[in-house]
Motif scaffolding. Structure first.
Motif, short mmCIF file in Angstrom:
data_model
loop_
_atom_site.label_atom_id
_atom_site.label_comp_id
_atom_site.label_asym_id
_atom_site.label_seq_id
_atom_site.Cartn_x
_atom_site.Cartn_y
_atom_site.Cartn_z
N ALA A 193 0.83 -1.21 0.00
CA ALA A 193 0.00 0.00 0.00
C ALA A 193 0.86 1.26 0.00
O ALA A 193 0.54 2.24 -0.69
CB ALA A 193 -0.93 -0.01 1.21
N GLY A 208 1.88 2.45 -3.22
CA GLY A 208 0.78 2.90 -4.06
C GLY A 208 0.15 1.81 -4.90
O GLY A 208 -0.52 2.09 -5.89
N SER A 237 -2.58 -0.92 -5.25
CA SER A 237 -3.87 -1.34 -4.71
C SER A 237 -3.98 -2.86 -4.70
O SER A 237 -3.49 -3.53 -5.60
CB SER A 237 -5.00 -0.76 -5.57
OG SER A 237 -6.22 -1.40 -5.27
N ILE A 238 -4.66 -3.38 -3.70
CA ILE A 238 -4.92 -4.82 -3.63
C ILE A 238 -5.75 -5.28 -4.83
O ILE A 238 -5.65 -6.42 -5.26
CB ILE A 238 -5.58 -5.20 -2.29
CG1 ILE A 238 -5.48 -6.70 -2.03
CG2 ILE A 238 -7.02 -4.72 -2.24
CD1 ILE A 238 -5.84 -7.09 -0.62
N GLU A 239 -6.55 -4.37 -5.39
CA GLU A 239 -7.34 -4.71 -6.57
C GLU A 239 -6.46 -4.89 -7.81
O GLU A 239 -6.80 -5.62 -8.73
CB GLU A 239 -8.39 -3.65 -6.83
CG GLU A 239 -9.46 -3.59 -5.74
CD GLU A 239 -10.41 -2.43 -5.90
OE1 GLU A 239 -10.18 -1.56 -6.76
OE2 GLU A 239 -11.39 -2.40 -5.14
N ASP A 240 -5.31 -4.21 -7.82
CA ASP A 240 -4.38 -4.33 -8.94
C ASP A 240 -3.42 -5.49 -8.78
O ASP A 240 -3.01 -6.11 -9.76
CB ASP A 240 -3.59 -3.03 -9.12
CG ASP A 240 -4.48 -1.87 -9.52
OD1 ASP A 240 -5.49 -2.10 -10.21
OD2 ASP A 240 -4.18 -0.73 -9.12
N ASN A 284 -14.77 -3.55 1.52
CA ASN A 284 -13.45 -2.96 1.38
C ASN A 284 -12.70 -3.55 0.20
O ASN A 284 -13.09 -4.58 -0.35
CB ASN A 284 -12.65 -3.14 2.67
CG ASN A 284 -13.13 -2.22 3.78
OD1 ASN A 284 -13.89 -1.28 3.54
ND2 ASN A 284 -12.71 -2.50 5.00
N SER A 285 -11.61 -2.91 -0.16
CA SER A 285 -10.82 -3.39 -1.30
C SER A 285 -10.33 -4.81 -1.09
O SER A 285 -10.18 -5.57 -2.04
CB SER A 285 -9.66 -2.44 -1.57
OG SER A 285 -8.82 -2.35 -0.44
N SER A 286 -10.12 -5.20 0.16
CA SER A 286 -9.64 -6.55 0.45
C SER A 286 -10.63 -7.62 0.02
O SER A 286 -10.25 -8.79 -0.15
CB SER A 286 -9.33 -6.71 1.94
OG SER A 286 -10.48 -6.45 2.70
N ASN A 290 -13.37 -5.20 -8.37
CA ASN A 290 -13.43 -3.79 -8.01
C ASN A 290 -14.36 -3.57 -6.81
O ASN A 290 -15.51 -4.01 -6.80
CB ASN A 290 -13.91 -2.99 -9.22
CG ASN A 290 -14.00 -1.52 -8.92
OD1 ASN A 290 -14.99 -1.06 -8.36
ND2 ASN A 290 -12.97 -0.78 -9.29
N GLN A 291 -13.86 -2.85 -5.84
CA GLN A 291 -14.59 -2.56 -4.60
C GLN A 291 -15.93 -1.87 -4.87
O GLN A 291 -16.96 -2.26 -4.33
CB GLN A 291 -13.72 -1.68 -3.70
CG GLN A 291 -14.38 -1.20 -2.44
CD GLN A 291 -13.46 -0.28 -1.64
OE1 GLN A 291 -12.39 0.12 -2.09
NE2 GLN A 291 -13.89 0.04 -0.44
#
Length: 155
Positions: free
Chosen positions: A23, A26, A28-31, A69-71, A108-109
């Motif tokens: 994190a 920069g 993202s967990i989504e990426d 959440n993004s997780s 995607n969150q």
């Protein structure tokens, strides 16, 4: 050679530091679902990483928080990890929720949150699932620890 840890807590601390470092860079967990430092160490590390992130989210705010959440992008990995850790009821609960999102699980969150807002069925699944998953339970903690020991990650 893989590092072995004194206990599950110290391994979890290391795994969480990898999430923080990702994190801070920069990313993202989504990426990138799993940090490269964890991926390089193999499947046991990946599964323990996914479940420690899941653990933190669910312990703090339930399944709703995890998926909001993004997780929540980690849900398919968490499902597989729970199955591998011999927590089939937990894996089935997560699998049912994933299935509720349709054929293509949204990474995607915002897409997940929008879908939950539009689909009362998903909200019911999340509420029911929160009642059946206890990340504080002896069963859950022991399953993660046993998995880590079986894979020689603990001393």
């Amino acid at each position: 050679m893989t590092t072995t840890y004194d206990d599950l807590g110290s391994l979890d601390d290391w795994l969480l530091r990898q999430a923080i470092e990702q994190a801070e860079h920069g990313i993202s967990i989504e990426d990138q679902l799993i940090p490269q430092t964890v991926l390089r160490l193999g499947q046991p590390h990946v599964y323990l990483y996914a479940t420690v992130i899941f653990d933190g989210e669910v312990a703090n705010g339930g399944l709703q928080q995890f998926f909001d959440n993004s997780s929540g992008a980690l849900a398919p990995t968490v499902r597989d990890a729970l199955q591998e850790m011999r927590l089939p009821k937990y894996a089935a609960t997560i699998g049912q929720i994933i299935g509720g999102f349709g054929e293509q699980f949204p990474r995607n969150q915002n897409d997940r949150m929008d879908q939950v807002d539009r689909d009362p069925r998903l909200q019911i699944m999340l509420d029911t699932g929160s009642d059946s998953i206890d990340v504080w339970s002896k069963e859950y903690i022991l399953a993660r620890e046993t998995y880590a020991r079986k894979n020689r990650l603990l001393k």
